[in-house]
Design a protein around this motif. Structure first.
Motif, PDB file in Angstrom:
ATOM      1  N   GLY A  21       0.916  -1.188  -0.023  1.00  7.01           N
ATOM      2  CA  GLY A  21       0.029   0.001  -0.162  1.00  7.01           C
ATOM      3  C   GLY A  21       0.760   1.393  -0.032  1.00  7.01           C
ATOM      4  O   GLY A  21       0.487   2.357   0.074  1.00  7.01           O
ATOM      5  N   THR A  22       2.160   1.241  -0.012  1.00  8.63           N
ATOM      6  CA  THR A  22       3.223   2.388   0.033  1.00  8.63           C
ATOM      7  C   THR A  22       3.731   2.373  -1.296  1.00  8.63           C
ATOM      8  O   THR A  22       4.490   1.443  -1.677  1.00  8.63           O
ATOM      9  CB  THR A  22       3.958   2.345   1.136  1.00  8.63           C
ATOM     10  OG1 THR A  22       3.297   2.238   2.475  1.00  8.63           O
ATOM     11  CG2 THR A  22       5.188   3.595   1.213  1.00  8.63           C
ATOM     12  N   ARG A  23       3.685   3.567  -1.926  1.00  9.55           N
ATOM     13  CA  ARG A  23       4.240   3.731  -3.287  1.00  9.55           C
ATOM     14  C   ARG A  23       5.724   3.945  -2.992  1.00  9.55           C
ATOM     15  O   ARG A  23       6.004   5.164  -2.179  1.00  9.55           O
ATOM     16  CB  ARG A  23       3.679   4.702  -4.029  1.00  9.55           C
ATOM     17  CG  ARG A  23       2.142   4.507  -4.632  1.00  9.55           C
ATOM     18  CD  ARG A  23       2.394   3.552  -5.838  1.00  9.55           C
ATOM     19  NE  ARG A  23       2.818   4.241  -6.960  1.00  9.55           N
ATOM     20  CZ  ARG A  23       2.293   5.016  -7.975  1.00  9.55           C
ATOM     21  NH1 ARG A  23       0.742   5.162  -7.581  1.00  9.55           N
ATOM     22  NH2 ARG A  23       2.575   5.665  -8.846  1.00  9.55           N
ATOM     23  N   VAL A  24       6.781   3.403  -3.484  1.00  9.73           N
ATOM     24  CA  VAL A  24       8.163   3.519  -2.982  1.00  9.73           C
ATOM     25  C   VAL A  24       9.060   3.741  -4.259  1.00  9.73           C
ATOM     26  O   VAL A  24      10.372   3.891  -4.420  1.00  9.73           O
ATOM     27  CB  VAL A  24       8.883   2.233  -2.418  1.00  9.73           C
ATOM     28  CG1 VAL A  24       7.971   1.901  -1.174  1.00  9.73           C
ATOM     29  CG2 VAL A  24       8.914   1.130  -3.246  1.00  9.73           C
ATOM     30  N   GLU A  25       8.599   3.897  -5.674  1.00  7.78           N
ATOM     31  CA  GLU A  25       9.473   3.793  -6.620  1.00  7.78           C
ATOM     32  C   GLU A  25      10.171   5.377  -6.574  1.00  7.78           C
ATOM     33  O   GLU A  25      11.311   5.223  -7.332  1.00  7.78           O
ATOM     34  CB  GLU A  25       8.502   3.834  -8.063  1.00  7.78           C
ATOM     35  CG  GLU A  25       7.342   5.004  -8.307  1.00  7.78           C
ATOM     36  CD  GLU A  25       6.186   4.851  -7.503  1.00  7.78           C
ATOM     37  OE1 GLU A  25       5.216   5.230  -8.024  1.00  7.78           O
ATOM     38  OE2 GLU A  25       6.079   3.609  -6.830  1.00  7.78           O
ATOM     39  N   ASP A  26       9.514   6.343  -6.076  1.00  7.70           N
ATOM     40  CA  ASP A  26      10.500   7.514  -6.225  1.00  7.70           C
ATOM     41  C   ASP A  26      11.441   7.484  -5.074  1.00  7.70           C
ATOM     42  O   ASP A  26      12.481   8.540  -5.066  1.00  7.70           O
ATOM     43  CB  ASP A  26       9.360   8.750  -5.794  1.00  7.70           C
ATOM     44  CG  ASP A  26       8.538   9.087  -6.977  1.00  7.70           C
ATOM     45  OD1 ASP A  26       8.699   8.725  -8.056  1.00  7.70           O
ATOM     46  OD2 ASP A  26       7.241   9.562  -6.734  1.00  7.70           O
ATOM     47  N   THR A  27      11.278   6.779  -4.188  1.00  3.15           N
ATOM     48  CA  THR A  27      12.421   6.297  -3.182  1.00  3.15           C
ATOM     49  C   THR A  27      13.695   5.676  -3.456  1.00  3.15           C
ATOM     50  O   THR A  27      14.687   5.550  -2.879  1.00  3.15           O
ATOM     51  CB  THR A  27      12.005   5.901  -1.849  1.00  3.15           C
ATOM     52  OG1 THR A  27      11.581   4.466  -1.883  1.00  3.15           O
ATOM     53  CG2 THR A  27      10.771   6.807  -1.412  1.00  3.15           C
ATOM     54  N   LEU A  28      13.502   5.009  -4.827  1.00  3.89           N
ATOM     55  CA  LEU A  28      14.789   4.128  -5.382  1.00  3.89           C
ATOM     56  C   LEU A  28      15.690   5.063  -5.702  1.00  3.89           C
ATOM     57  O   LEU A  28      15.508   6.061  -6.312  1.00  3.89           O
ATOM     58  CB  LEU A  28      14.176   3.260  -6.208  1.00  3.89           C
ATOM     59  CG  LEU A  28      12.996   2.309  -6.009  1.00  3.89           C
ATOM     60  CD1 LEU A  28      12.517   1.464  -7.175  1.00  3.89           C
ATOM     61  CD2 LEU A  28      13.617   1.315  -4.871  1.00  3.89           C
ATOM     62  N   PRO A  29      16.919   4.608  -5.255  1.00  4.11           N
ATOM     63  CA  PRO A  29      18.166   5.383  -5.922  1.00  4.11           C
ATOM     64  C   PRO A  29      18.443   5.543  -7.413  1.00  4.11           C
ATOM     65  O   PRO A  29      19.280   4.816  -7.730  1.00  4.11           O
ATOM     66  CB  PRO A  29      19.385   4.839  -4.983  1.00  4.11           C
ATOM     67  CG  PRO A  29      18.829   3.229  -4.772  1.00  4.11           C
ATOM     68  CD  PRO A  29      17.290   3.296  -5.024  1.00  4.11           C
ATOM     69  N   GLY A  30      17.813   6.356  -7.988  1.00  6.19           N
ATOM     70  CA  GLY A  30      18.236   6.729  -9.314  1.00  6.19           C
ATOM     71  C   GLY A  30      17.764   5.818 -10.409  1.00  6.19           C
ATOM     72  O   GLY A  30      17.022   4.773 -10.294  1.00  6.19           O
ATOM     73  N   ARG A  31      18.344   5.969 -11.760  1.00 10.19           N
ATOM     74  CA  ARG A  31      17.962   4.974 -12.666  1.00 10.19           C
ATOM     75  C   ARG A  31      18.415   3.487 -12.407  1.00 10.19           C
ATOM     76  O   ARG A  31      17.966   2.309 -12.645  1.00 10.19           O
ATOM     77  CB  ARG A  31      18.597   5.470 -14.002  1.00 10.19           C
ATOM     78  CG  ARG A  31      17.700   6.501 -14.406  1.00 10.19           C
ATOM     79  CD  ARG A  31      18.175   7.084 -15.771  1.00 10.19           C
ATOM     80  NE  ARG A  31      19.631   7.467 -15.856  1.00 10.19           N
ATOM     81  CZ  ARG A  31      20.488   7.885 -16.854  1.00 10.19           C
ATOM     82  NH1 ARG A  31      19.985   7.817 -18.155  1.00 10.19           N
ATOM     83  NH2 ARG A  31      21.504   8.182 -16.736  1.00 10.19           N
ATOM     84  N   ARG A  32      19.994   3.594 -11.984  1.00  9.01           N
ATOM     85  CA  ARG A  32      20.432   2.086 -11.756  1.00  9.01           C
ATOM     86  C   ARG A  32      19.749   1.419 -10.426  1.00  9.01           C
ATOM     87  O   ARG A  32      19.579   0.326 -10.549  1.00  9.01           O
ATOM     88  CB  ARG A  32      21.745   2.483 -11.377  1.00  9.01           C
ATOM     89  CG  ARG A  32      23.084   2.395 -12.571  1.00  9.01           C
ATOM     90  CD  ARG A  32      24.373   2.030 -12.278  1.00  9.01           C
ATOM     91  NE  ARG A  32      25.117   2.099 -13.520  1.00  9.01           N
ATOM     92  CZ  ARG A  32      25.931   3.331 -13.951  1.00  9.01           C
ATOM     93  NH1 ARG A  32      25.940   4.266 -12.927  1.00  9.01           N
ATOM     94  NH2 ARG A  32      26.604   3.036 -14.832  1.00  9.01           N
ATOM     95  N   GLY A  33      19.116   2.207  -9.415  1.00  6.05           N
ATOM     96  CA  GLY A  33      18.393   1.773  -8.393  1.00  6.05           C
ATOM     97  C   GLY A  33      17.077   1.012  -9.063  1.00  6.05           C
ATOM     98  O   GLY A  33      16.711   0.042  -8.433  1.00  6.05           O
ATOM     99  N   ARG A  34      16.495   1.622  -9.988  1.00  2.04           N
ATOM    100  CA  ARG A  34      15.419   1.116 -10.453  1.00  2.04           C
ATOM    101  C   ARG A  34      15.827  -0.207 -11.184  1.00  2.04           C
ATOM    102  O   ARG A  34      14.952  -1.031 -11.198  1.00  2.04           O
ATOM    103  CB  ARG A  34      14.619   2.342 -11.450  1.00  2.04           C
ATOM    104  CG  ARG A  34      13.958   3.350 -10.442  1.00  2.04           C
ATOM    105  CD  ARG A  34      13.203   4.045 -11.565  1.00  2.04           C
ATOM    106  NE  ARG A  34      12.207   5.131 -10.894  1.00  2.04           N
ATOM    107  CZ  ARG A  34      11.381   5.619 -10.993  1.00  2.04           C
ATOM    108  NH1 ARG A  34      10.704   5.248 -12.280  1.00  2.04           N
ATOM    109  NH2 ARG A  34      10.347   6.450 -10.637  1.00  2.04           N
TER     110      ARG A  34
END
Length: 254
Positions: A21-34
């Motif tokens: 229920g928590t959106r975390v995509e914006d907390t991932l560390p940059g493009r490599r993190g994604r």
């Protein structure tokens, strides 16, 4: 981060990582993190070595300093996801709840289910799974990210897209009646996307035939015959030639 009981992850189109229920995509560390998160999701259920993850994130030309950068990136990922979910040091494993939805996996499963239904003549049951396969795989995969493994997934998903569209067309043909118009439309789309895919031309010819347009079905065969001869130096398959002979007999009798 608290305990997750569900997860919904989307890699095609907009990148979405909804964990419990928590959106975390914006907390991932940059493009490599994604990219590393996506790689771990798609390889979950097994430990992934640091070397494999380093290759996934930096490729074969990774500088010597990438090892340190990887450690920093992994630490940030643990912070975003929770250390209890990203386990291991030499080998890393992402733990996701059983109730996890990943759009890519849904597309692969949809294509398989649709093809199984088509093979068994369960036309209506093929419709929904074919739609999932086609619509998910039609969206761009991991927008803005580049890596050899990402290119492999893009090629795989392009084939899933075609499989979904083919099942759409085949289901419409099998259902008949008002669905024949959709079968024709989707078969035409498929012949444009994959011009050498003979099943697409067969479905198109049979949909036109059943809609009473035998002349156009014959023209569709002729276009394919010329394409195969000029581009590949081959003739249509025996199965397609049999459809052509049937159409010729109908044309002669009309």
């Amino acid at each position: 981060m608290g305990e997750w009981t569900t997860a919904r992850i989307q890699f095609c189109g907009r990148f979405v990582a909804d964990l419990g229920g928590t959106r975390v995509e914006d907390t991932l560390p940059g493009r490599r993190g994604r990219a590393l998160f996506a790689y771990l999701v798609l390889n979950r259920g097994r430990p992934v070595s640091r070397d494999e993850l380093l290759m996934a994130g930096w490729g074969e030309d990774a500088p010597a300093a990438a090892g340190n950068a990887f450690s920093v990136l992994l630490s940030k990922l643990r912070h975003s996801l929770g250390a209890n979910r990203l386990q291991g040091r030499g080998e890393i494993e992402l733990l996701l709840p059983q109730a996890t939805f990943v759009d890519v996996e849904a597309a692969l499963e949809g294509a398989h289910r649709a093809e199984s239904a088509i093979a068994e003549g369960r036309w209506a049951q093929a419709w929904g799974p074919a739609g999932i396969a086609y619509h998910v795989a039609s969206r761009p995969f991991l927008v803005g990210l580049e890596a050899p493994w990402i290119d492999q997934w893009r090629r795989r998903l392009e084939e899933v897209r075609l499989r979904g569209l083919e099942c759409f067309a085949a289901a419409g043909l099998g259902l008949g009646g008002p669905a024949l118009a959709q079968a024709e439309e989707r078969a035409r789309m498929l012949t444009q996307l994959a011009p050498y895919r003979e099943t697409a031309h067969r479905i198109l010819m049979e949909a036109l035939e059943r809609r009473g347009n035998v002349a156009e079905a014959l023209r569709a065969y002729q276009r394919l015959r010329v394409l195969l001869r000029e581009e590949l130096g081959i003739a249509p398959s025996p199965a397609l030639q049999a459809v052509h002979r049937r159409l010729l007999l109908q044309s002669a009798d009309s």
